[in-house]
Design a protein around this motif. Structure first.
Motif, PDB file in Angstrom:
ATOM      1  N   GLN A  49      26.223  14.654 -66.164  1.00 59.13           N
ATOM      2  CA  GLN A  49      26.748  13.301 -66.138  1.00 59.13           C
ATOM      3  C   GLN A  49      28.074  13.059 -66.499  1.00 59.13           C
ATOM      4  OE1 GLN A  49      24.087  10.985 -65.555  1.00 59.13           O
ATOM      5  NE2 GLN A  49      23.034  12.988 -65.257  1.00 59.13           N
ATOM      6  N   GLY A  50      28.535  11.857 -65.941  1.00 56.89           N
ATOM      7  CA  GLY A  50      29.724  11.500 -66.143  1.00 56.89           C
ATOM      8  C   GLY A  50      29.845   9.976 -66.244  1.00 56.89           C
ATOM      9  N   PRO A  51      29.241   9.516 -67.505  1.00 59.40           N
ATOM     10  CA  PRO A  51      29.289   7.839 -67.233  1.00 59.40           C
ATOM     11  C   PRO A  51      30.934   7.293 -67.821  1.00 59.40           C
ATOM     12  CG  PRO A  51      28.640   8.916 -69.404  1.00 59.40           C
ATOM     13  CD  PRO A  51      28.538   9.948 -68.613  1.00 59.40           C
ATOM     14  N   LEU A  52      31.076   6.200 -66.960  1.00 58.12           N
ATOM     15  CA  LEU A  52      32.289   5.425 -67.174  1.00 58.12           C
ATOM     16  C   LEU A  52      31.936   4.569 -68.416  1.00 58.12           C
ATOM     17  CD1 LEU A  52      33.419   4.419 -63.717  1.00 58.12           C
ATOM     18  CD2 LEU A  52      33.704   6.543 -65.017  1.00 58.12           C
ATOM     19  N   PRO A  53      33.083   3.987 -69.114  1.00 59.21           N
ATOM     20  CA  PRO A  53      33.147   3.501 -70.305  1.00 59.21           C
ATOM     21  C   PRO A  53      32.032   2.294 -70.579  1.00 59.21           C
ATOM     22  CG  PRO A  53      35.603   3.917 -69.721  1.00 59.21           C
ATOM     23  CD  PRO A  53      34.581   4.298 -68.584  1.00 59.21           C
ATOM     24  N   GLN A  54      31.926   1.379 -69.662  1.00 58.61           N
ATOM     25  CA  GLN A  54      31.092   0.280 -69.791  1.00 58.61           C
ATOM     26  C   GLN A  54      29.517   1.008 -69.717  1.00 58.61           C
ATOM     27  OE1 GLN A  54      31.912  -2.535 -66.716  1.00 58.61           O
ATOM     28  NE2 GLN A  54      32.140  -4.251 -68.468  1.00 58.61           N
ATOM     29  N   LEU A  55      29.355   1.758 -69.095  1.00 62.28           N
ATOM     30  CA  LEU A  55      27.706   2.450 -68.783  1.00 62.28           C
ATOM     31  C   LEU A  55      27.847   3.035 -70.218  1.00 62.28           C
ATOM     32  CD1 LEU A  55      25.125   3.077 -67.593  1.00 62.28           C
ATOM     33  CD2 LEU A  55      26.242   4.963 -66.218  1.00 62.28           C
ATOM     34  N   TRP A  56      28.633   3.810 -70.581  1.00 63.63           N
ATOM     35  CA  TRP A  56      28.572   4.651 -71.807  1.00 63.63           C
ATOM     36  C   TRP A  56      28.551   3.708 -73.029  1.00 63.63           C
ATOM     37  CZ3 TRP A  56      26.532   8.562 -73.701  1.00 63.63           C
ATOM     38  CH2 TRP A  56      26.722   9.335 -74.668  1.00 63.63           C
ATOM     39  N   ALA A  57      29.306   2.700 -73.141  1.00 63.80           N
ATOM     40  CA  ALA A  57      29.085   2.029 -74.403  1.00 63.80           C
ATOM     41  C   ALA A  57      27.716   1.275 -74.374  1.00 63.80           C
ATOM     42  CB  ALA A  57      30.305   0.855 -74.282  1.00 63.80           C
ATOM     43  N   ASN A  58      27.416   0.897 -73.167  1.00 62.50           N
ATOM     44  CA  ASN A  58      26.010   0.250 -73.086  1.00 62.50           C
ATOM     45  C   ASN A  58      24.718   1.039 -73.631  1.00 62.50           C
ATOM     46  OD1 ASN A  58      24.132  -2.146 -72.562  1.00 62.50           O
ATOM     47  ND2 ASN A  58      23.610  -0.853 -70.871  1.00 62.50           N
ATOM     48  N   THR A  59      24.981   2.455 -73.190  1.00 60.12           N
ATOM     49  CA  THR A  59      24.086   3.522 -73.612  1.00 60.12           C
ATOM     50  C   THR A  59      24.138   3.695 -75.168  1.00 60.12           C
ATOM     51  OG1 THR A  59      24.391   4.572 -71.455  1.00 60.12           O
ATOM     52  CG2 THR A  59      23.404   5.771 -73.285  1.00 60.12           C
TER      53      THR A  59
END
Lengths: 551, 222
Positions: free
Chosen positions: A375-385
């Motif tokens: 996986q490689g989430p970008l910051p907004q996706l990661w923060a929301n997760t």
């Protein structure tokens, strides 16, 4: 610079955007609404664009409509998660059930090219047994198509998209070499490989629809990592830069910002054409055949919204199955932190994969299978997760986010079983076009939960085996939608036959992920495109036999 | 003008790193510059929310994403106001929630009503610990004031409040620098992909005892 493709259509006056040149145009054949075309296709994603291309190349007259804009990625796409939500289908929808789906990002698209414009490019073949899941594996439903036929169509699509993949694929029957070499692994992918090796299972480089060498005007992937927000360099082999340019050169017309609201049927109960909204007006395009390719929510929505006196329950719905058997795929993840810097934002997010649990049936207490990928989430996706799945907010969230470059994760694409009560129906509220909006109802069954539990336990061991710290589980996520207009052998238990042709209305076709009777544990895009290629071949054959309406 | 950057360092993982230093580099294409420039100009005055709602929103955002001095704060509330004013929505919603903008208006009014009922002051005027308590009750679904008008506080918290505020904070370049992300990357992407590998245009992480090295490297990231 250029016009805003979200406000005014670009494909008109005999030309369409050239996706390979900023500000460029290519010529396009155009039909008048009153001209009866052989095929009008609703939707230009993996199903619709592929079929439009193939049918135009076979000499049929084709108009393909899409509700979304016609982008030129090189000039229209920013390196920015917020801006690129413009690629998602964000019209009003209601979700309910025990496990309401999250929609919008990883399971829909509103653009010419559909969700392939922002898909993760993972291009997998189904396991052969899945095409006879009921007979061979004891669950779900059988497909009316033989896997050996599909194997040839998979090859056609892999060549058309210049898939980059490993020299030898570790699972399933032999397949030809992938046309382009595999991409190098990033650290996140190496972490997956280490975990698999520690637990003694196979892994490989993921077959991806992004270029590892030049192709025409498109450059190889530069590993910028924004794949799921839209590729701004055209390395991604989306429908927008592959099937659609081919379709245009073969004489198809693409109509952007054209939302189809209703299919009309004539006195004989045949499809007569589609009503669509473009430039603030409703229009009617006459056609000898109508193909619905709007994906698993918009396809049944259109069929249901097209109900009339002759078909009061919606079109193609004598089985009562339109909208039913919606199948998401499970998308649970296990996350943790490594001492090393991982920086998973570099490169396509899923460079390594294991399909071990798709092909191994021993040691399972559930039906179906799953793959898992790096996986490689970008910051907004990661923060929301971190916020909504891990429950962090306040200083804990802000501090945890500073560990972003050390995060490693594994995420499944897991099979969920078809259930009739998972479905798309119409709500009473209206959208901006005055059309009833969809209500999407979803609940996991016990088998779904057992599959999820198995995958979480296994991936937790895999991360633990490579020294990952602070491991936690993301329990509630899904991806890819299929079902809702399943294909089958009988009119009372399916909506379309193996040729994606409606049992009830012989000149109405459905060509997208809606026709899947089961979903397997693999991303569906390659299979959707393979089925579209097969459908085009069947249409050509049937037309030669005089079994298709062409006058 | 950028004095706060010189002070930043102690305790920060990426001292001196500023993603905006790459503004004119090959990592930023024209479209990216255009959309980020518009974001950096987010207005101070609300256009979607009323002044009263906006003050409540600022007080909520401040607890969900507390911001460290001395750097300038990310205007989380203003960014959300702009997004709602522009009509950018998720689209899908739980059956118990109204559309995005209406859910926000109702939720902020309800939080304010809950604060008045408990503390005789609006949400923006109560102390931080009381705000946190109220937000925790909201998260747990324990807030039942008639002002919620049937909207479950728990659903609003998870699917609107938390999600939208977090997305607003992490759409801003200051947050990108804070976490050491490479930022926009087109047409220039990345070359070095392995463990502990960084391209010269990526943030350097401060290793214990070598913070000054990271500061020096990060000042030259372009």
């Amino acid at each position: 610079m250029s016009d805003d493709p979200r406000h005014a259509p670009r494909a008109r006056h005999g030309r369409a955007p050239d996706v390979f040149r900023p500000g460029g145009w290519v010529s396009m054949k155009e039909y008048a609404d009153h001209e009866t075309v052989d095929f009008v296709i609703v939707g230009t994603g993996a199903g619709g664009a592929t079929l439009a291309c193939k049918l135009a190349e076979y000499g049929f007259s084709v108009v393909a409509l899409d509700a979304g804009p016609y982008f030129r990625p090189l000039e229209d796409f920013a390196s920015d998660e917020s801006e690129q939500t413009k690629l998602y289908w964000t019209d009003d929808r209601i979700v309910d059930g025990d496990n309401p789906l999250q929609l919008g990002s990883n399971n829909s698209g509103k653009a010419v090219g559909g969700s392939t414009v922002h898909f993760a490019m993972v291009s997998l073949r189904f396991r052969p047994e899945w095409f006879k899941a009921r007979t061979k594996l004891g669950y779900g439903a059988d497909w009316p198509i033989d896997w050996r036929e599909m194997w040839a169509y998979y090859t056609e699509v892999e060549q058309a998209l210049k898939i980059s993949g490993p020299v030898n694929y570790p699972w399933g029957p032999p397949r030809p070499r992938y046309p382009y070499r595999a991409h190098p692994l990033n650290a996140a992918a190496r972490a997956l490989a280490r975990g698999c090796e520690a637990l003694g299972i196979g892994w490989t480089e993921t077959p991806l629809a992004t270029l590892s060498a030049p192709r025409g005007l498109a450059h190889p992937c530069v590993y910028r990592g924004f794949c799921v927000t839209g590729c701004s360099t055209n390395a991604k082999q989306s429908a927008l830069v592959t099937w659609i340019p081919r379709a245009l050169s073969a004489g198809a017309e693409i109509r952007d910002l054209a939302m189809v609201g209703r299919i009309e049927t004539d006195a004989n109960g045949l499809a007569a054409g589609v009503h669509y909204h473009r430039q603030s007006k409703w229009h009617f395009q006459k056609a000898r055949n109508v193909v619905v390719a709007g994906y698993a929510i918009e396809t049944p929505r259109l069929l249901l919204n097209s109900a009339n006196d002759k078909f009061p329950d919606g079109l193609a719905n004598s089985s009562g199955l339109v909208g039913k058997n919606l199948m998401a795929q499970a998308n649970q993840a296990v996350w943790g932190e490594m001492d090393e810097e991982v920086r998973s934002y570099k490169g396509p997010p899923s460079l390594a994969i294991t399909e071990h649990w798709n092909y191994e049936d021993e040691g399972k207490d559930f039906f179906g299978g799953y793959a898992y990928m790096s996986q490689g989430p970008l910051p907004q996706l990661w923060a929301n997760t971190q916020a909504t799945a891990h429950g962090l907010w306040g200083a804990r969230l802000v501090e945890e986010m500073k560990r972003y470059n050390h995060v490693v994760g594994l995420k499944i694409v897991g099979e969920m079983l078809p259930q009739e009560h998972n479905r798309v129906t119409l709500a009473d509220e209206l959208d901006q076009y005055g059309l009833r909006i969809p209500r999407v109802t979803y609940s996991w069954c016990d088998n779904d939960k057992r599959l999820i539990d198995h995958s979480i336990a296994f991936m937790s061991r895999a991360l633990g085996a490579i020294g990952t710290k602070n491991i936690w589980v993301q329990e509630d996520d899904t991806c890819h939608l299929n079902g809702t207009a399943r294909m089958g052998d009988r009119p009372d238990s399916s909506v379309v036959n193996a040729d994606c042709r409606s049992w009830d209305i012989p000149n109405l076709w459905i060509c997208d992920g809606s026709v899947f009777p089961t979903v397997g544990g693999a991303n569906p895009s390659l299979t959707i495109q393979a089925i579209a290629c097969r459908t085009a071949d069947r249409i050509r054959t049937l037309s030669r036999l005089g079994e298709i309406r062409l006058n | 003008m950028l004095d706060w950057k010189a002070e930043r360092g102690a305790g920060e993982p990426y001292p001196g790193y500023d993603v905006l230093a790459k503004w004119r580099s090959p990592s930023w294409n024209d479209k990216t510059r255009e959309v980020v420039a518009a974001r950096l100009k987010a207005a101070d005055e609300p256009r979607f929310f009323t002044r009263e709602e906006f003050e409540t929103l600022i007080a909520v955002a401040d607890r969900i994403l507390p911001q460290p001095a001395p750097r300038p704060p990310i205007p989380v509330a203003a960014l959300l106001d702009q997004k709602l004013q522009d009509g950018v929505m998720d689209g899908y919603r739980a059956a118990s929630l109204p559309r995005d903008g209406e859910a926000w208006r109702r939720g902020l009014r309800a939080l304010d009503a809950e604060a008045r009922a408990r503390h005789d002051h609006g949400f923006a005027k109560i102390v931080e610990s009381d705000r946190d308590d109220l937000l925790r009750c909201c998260e747990a679904g324990e807030l039942k004031s008639p002002a919620w008008d049937g909207m479950p506080s728990q659903t609003f918290f998870k699917h609107r409040l938390l999600r939208d505020l977090v997305l607003a904070y992490y759409c801003h370049p200051i947050s990108w620098s804070e976490i050491g992300w490479g930022g926009p990357a087109s047409p220039r992407g990345y070359v070095r992909l392995d463990f502990n590998d960084r391209d010269p245009w990526e943030a350097a992480e401060a290793k214990p005892g070598h913070e000054a090295d990271a500061l020096r490297v990060n000042r030259n990231v372009r």
